[in-house]
Design an enzyme around this catalytic site. Structure first.
Site, short mmCIF file in Angstrom:
data_model
loop_
_atom_site.label_atom_id
_atom_site.label_comp_id
_atom_site.label_asym_id
_atom_site.label_seq_id
_atom_site.Cartn_x
_atom_site.Cartn_y
_atom_site.Cartn_z
CG HIS A 1 32.64 73.29 65.99
ND1 HIS A 1 33.56 73.68 65.04
CD2 HIS A 1 33.08 72.10 66.47
CE1 HIS A 1 34.50 72.76 64.94
NE2 HIS A 1 34.24 71.79 65.78
CG ASN B 1 29.99 59.16 74.70
OD1 ASN B 1 29.38 59.77 73.83
ND2 ASN B 1 31.25 59.41 74.98
P1 FAD Z 1 29.91 67.25 75.24
O1 FAD Z 1 31.26 66.73 74.93
O2 FAD Z 1 28.91 67.21 74.16
O3 FAD Z 1 29.35 66.48 76.51
C1 FAD Z 1 28.08 66.73 77.03
C2 FAD Z 1 27.66 65.50 77.83
O4 FAD Z 1 26.52 65.82 78.62
C3 FAD Z 1 27.28 64.32 76.95
O5 FAD Z 1 28.06 63.20 77.28
C4 FAD Z 1 25.81 64.10 77.27
O6 FAD Z 1 25.43 62.74 77.25
C5 FAD Z 1 25.69 64.67 78.67
N1 FAD Z 1 24.32 65.08 79.02
C6 FAD Z 1 23.47 65.81 78.26
N2 FAD Z 1 22.32 66.01 78.92
C7 FAD Z 1 22.44 65.40 80.12
C8 FAD Z 1 21.57 65.26 81.25
N3 FAD Z 1 20.36 65.86 81.29
N4 FAD Z 1 21.99 64.52 82.32
C9 FAD Z 1 23.23 63.95 82.30
N5 FAD Z 1 24.08 64.05 81.25
C10 FAD Z 1 23.69 64.79 80.19
N6 FAD Z 1 35.72 70.37 68.67
C11 FAD Z 1 36.90 71.02 68.54
O7 FAD Z 1 37.14 72.02 69.22
N7 FAD Z 1 37.86 70.57 67.68
C12 FAD Z 1 37.65 69.50 66.86
O8 FAD Z 1 38.54 69.12 66.09
C13 FAD Z 1 36.41 68.83 66.95
N8 FAD Z 1 36.14 67.77 66.16
C14 FAD Z 1 34.99 67.07 66.34
C15 FAD Z 1 34.79 65.92 65.55
C16 FAD Z 1 33.69 65.10 65.82
C17 FAD Z 1 33.48 63.87 64.98
C18 FAD Z 1 32.79 65.43 66.86
C19 FAD Z 1 31.62 64.54 67.19
C20 FAD Z 1 32.96 66.60 67.60
C21 FAD Z 1 34.05 67.43 67.34
N9 FAD Z 1 34.29 68.60 68.06
C22 FAD Z 1 35.46 69.29 67.91
C23 FAD Z 1 33.31 69.11 69.05
C24 FAD Z 1 33.76 68.76 70.46
O9 FAD Z 1 33.76 67.39 70.64
C25 FAD Z 1 32.81 69.47 71.43
O10 FAD Z 1 33.02 70.86 71.25
C26 FAD Z 1 33.09 69.15 72.90
O11 FAD Z 1 33.03 67.78 73.16
C27 FAD Z 1 32.05 69.88 73.76
O12 FAD Z 1 32.30 69.59 75.10
P2 FAD Z 1 31.16 69.72 76.20
O13 FAD Z 1 31.77 69.32 77.49
O14 FAD Z 1 30.57 71.07 76.15
O15 FAD Z 1 29.98 68.77 75.72
#
Ligand code: FAD
Length: 520
Positions: free
Chosen positions: A441, A120
């Site tokens: 994580h 999302n």
């Molecule tokens: P993400 O937020 O996972 O985003 C990656 C995005 O890339 C997704 O939207 C996905 O759809 C998109 N994507 C993937 N492949 C493709 C593609 N080929 N083409 C286009 N789009 C694509 N972390 C903390 O540090 N503290 C917390 O308290 C914590 N609590 C959490 C509680 C819950 C319930 C959850 C679900 C997660 C929690 N986390 C927490 C983890 C945290 O949300 C993640 O570490 C963080 O969102 C990672 O960020 P990101 O930008 O790397 O990836």
């Protein structure tokens, strides 16, 4: 007739819209105005502004729809709100996430049965708990001299504060009781303290949870050169003949059509499982890709505060954290390699007797996250002959807990009981170890290194060693075994990478302007 909605060319193409990808959009908007940026996200927009935390959606039905819409191919499956509720042994995802349907475990290995993802706008940070502690000791990346400054930048982008729950009943009491058994001999930074959280209060006192919307900020949304394309699956990073990143191939999930977008820089922030998947699908396969995968083994326990009476307090809101809840932090140390998150809950995770009313804020959920003993063989691999539900190479997770991991887990079990008894009367008979993947994580799969020695995928600026112009973002970039929640650190690393692109683009623009002047 083609219904192309993408530009032909941009300066920077960003894959994913979670907090780390959004960091690139924000820093480029701030520091390189005029640079054209296109962000591609496979999932739909589920909140407003795009990327906002779904907990900010007041209406429960709309919030639930937003969570379902984030669950990609897993939408419709039963979810579980509290990690402790998976005690029944079922494989269930948290709301807003979905589980890897297969390939998560192999015979003789522990596997990662609840490896999860979100699809999302805003990624997992539309669903997260927003805990943003700083790494300490060996969690820190020793070869980054500017790490502390980068973490400060990350605090700013995520809107982190340690004071969001200052008014919560009993939070001082909980911290005091924990400190009495933890703080002795610890430096100030490692003592029990309020958890830094990415939240702020509106003028009317309501809580707002930070998501990618906060990371992007008005400066990105108002940037006329920035565009966000949802429901757009990036299937390939294009590499020019000279080996430089040259753009992306994207499948429009609405029309099913595929298009190419040329770009001078490509940033892949598609989470720690799908970033290596996209590189693999693009034929970019450095030796360390997908390796050193690590998750934080998690132990949970619950206690009921002793000797407390109900204070005047606002009505409980939905979700794991509400107006009643304080969150205490027991920092990781190299001697005690677990990170403690102690949350006051508004309801008991286990049913209490009917004639036993719960004092709001008096039930305390304790969680300890353990730092993994890193292993090269722990990895997400990809099967060229099998596809996932998006048509990308299927994931195969190989994951084992070592003897050292089991020792640390045993110490964490003993420690959590000690902490639980310090704050109150334990509700659980014994601590419970959650199945691998529960922490959400996942790290290490596109790890950063000081040198291109086959043990890392990217440079200290997050640029893929063998592919100039290609940057990776997310928890997968973190090379150390952290026990603390990793998003703050991953955002900090993304700030550094984004600045590198901003500097390169700005200086190349200046150079071409001076070339024009010279030829006039
Ligand atoms: P993400 O937020 O996972 O985003 C990656 C995005 O890339 C997704 O939207 C996905 O759809 C998109 N994507 C993937 N492949 C493709 C593609 N080929 N083409 C286009 N789009 C694509 N972390 C903390 O540090 N503290 C917390 O308290 C914590 N609590 C959490 C509680 C819950 C319930 C959850 C679900 C997660 C929690 N986390 C927490 C983890 C945290 O949300 C993640 O570490 C963080 O969102 C990672 O960020 P990101 O930008 O790397 O990836």
């Amino acid at each position: 007739m083609s219904s192309r909605r993408y530009p032909d060319t941009v300066d920077v193409a960003i894959v994913g819209s979670g907090p780390t990808a959004s960091t690139y959009a924000r820093i480029l908007s701030e520091e390189a105005p005029g640079v054209t940026i296109a962000m591609f996200e496979v999932g739909p927009t589920v909140s407003s502004p795009p990327g906002a935390h779904v907990k900010n959606i007041g209406d429960a039905k709309r919030r639930s729809l937003a969570q379902r819409a984030s669950e990609g191919p897993g939408a419709g499956a039963e979810t579980v709100n509290s990690p402790g509720a998976v005690k029944s042994g079922e494989r269930r995802a948290r709301p807003g996430t979905y589980l890897l349907p297969d390939g998560y475990a192999f015979p003789g290995e522990d596997g990662m049965p609840v490896a999860a993802m979100s699809s999302n706008v805003g990624g997992m940070a539309a669903h997260w708990t927003a805990a943003c502690p700083r790494p300490g000791g060996q969690e820190r990346i020793a070869f980054l001299p500017d790490l502390e400054q980068l973490l400060e930048d990350a605090d700013r982008l995520l809107g982190v504060t340690a004071h969001a729950f200052d008014g919560a009943p009993f939070s001082d009491l909980v911290r005091g009781r924990l400190a009495a058994v933890v703080d002795e001999g610890r430096d100030r930074a490692y003592r029990v303290q309020p958890m830094p959280l990415a939240v702020h209060r509106r003028k009317d006192g309501g809580l707002v949870w930070s998501g990618s919307d906060v990371v992007m900020g008005g400066v990105t949304r108002d940037n006329p050169e920035f565009e966000l394309f949802d429901e757009s699956l990036v299937t390939r990073v294009l590499v020019d003949d000279d080996g430089r990143a040259g753009g992306i191939e994207v499948q429009d999930r609405r029309s099913g059509e595929s298009h190419q977008v040329a770009a001078r820089y490509v940033v892949v922030g598609a989470d720690a499982l799908r970033t290596p998947q996209l590189l693999w699908a693009s034929g970019i396969r450095p030796a360390a890709l997908g390796r050193y995968l690590n998750d934080q083994a998690q132990v949970v326990f619950a206690s009921r505060l002793r000797d407390v009476e109900a204070e005047h307090s606002p009505t409980a809101a939905d979700g794991a954290l509400s107006e009643q809840s304080g969150v205490a932090w027991v920092p990781y140390t190299d001697d005690a390699p677990f990170h403690g998150q102690i949350m006051q809950l508004d309801a008991s995770p286990v049913p209490l007797a009917e004639d036993d009313p719960i004092v709001p804020g008096s039930i305390v959920g304790l969680g300890l996250f353990c730092a993994k003993d890193l292993q090269r063989d722990d990895r997400v691999a990809f099967d060229d002959d099998a596809r996932d539900s998006y048509g990308m190479p299927a994931m195969r997770i190989h994951y084992r807990l070592t003897g050292r991991d089991h020792d640390v887990l045993e110490r964490a079990r003993q420690e959590i009981v000690r902490l639980g008894k310090a704050v109150g009367e334990p509700l659980d008979e014994r601590p419970f170890v959650l199945p691998p993947g529960s922490s959400l994580h996942y790290q290490g799969t596109t790890r950063m290194g000081a040198a291109d020695d086959g043990e890392s995928v990217c440079s200290p600026d997050s640029q893929v060693w063998q592919v100039p112009g290609l940057f990776v973002a997310g928890n997968g970039v973190i090379p150390t075994a952290t026990a603390c929640n990793p998003t703050l650190t991953a955002v900090a690393l993304a700030v550094r990478g984004a600045r590198r692109i901003a500097e390169e683009i700005t200086s190349s623009l200046l150079m071409s302007k001076s070339d024009i002047r010279l030829t006039k």
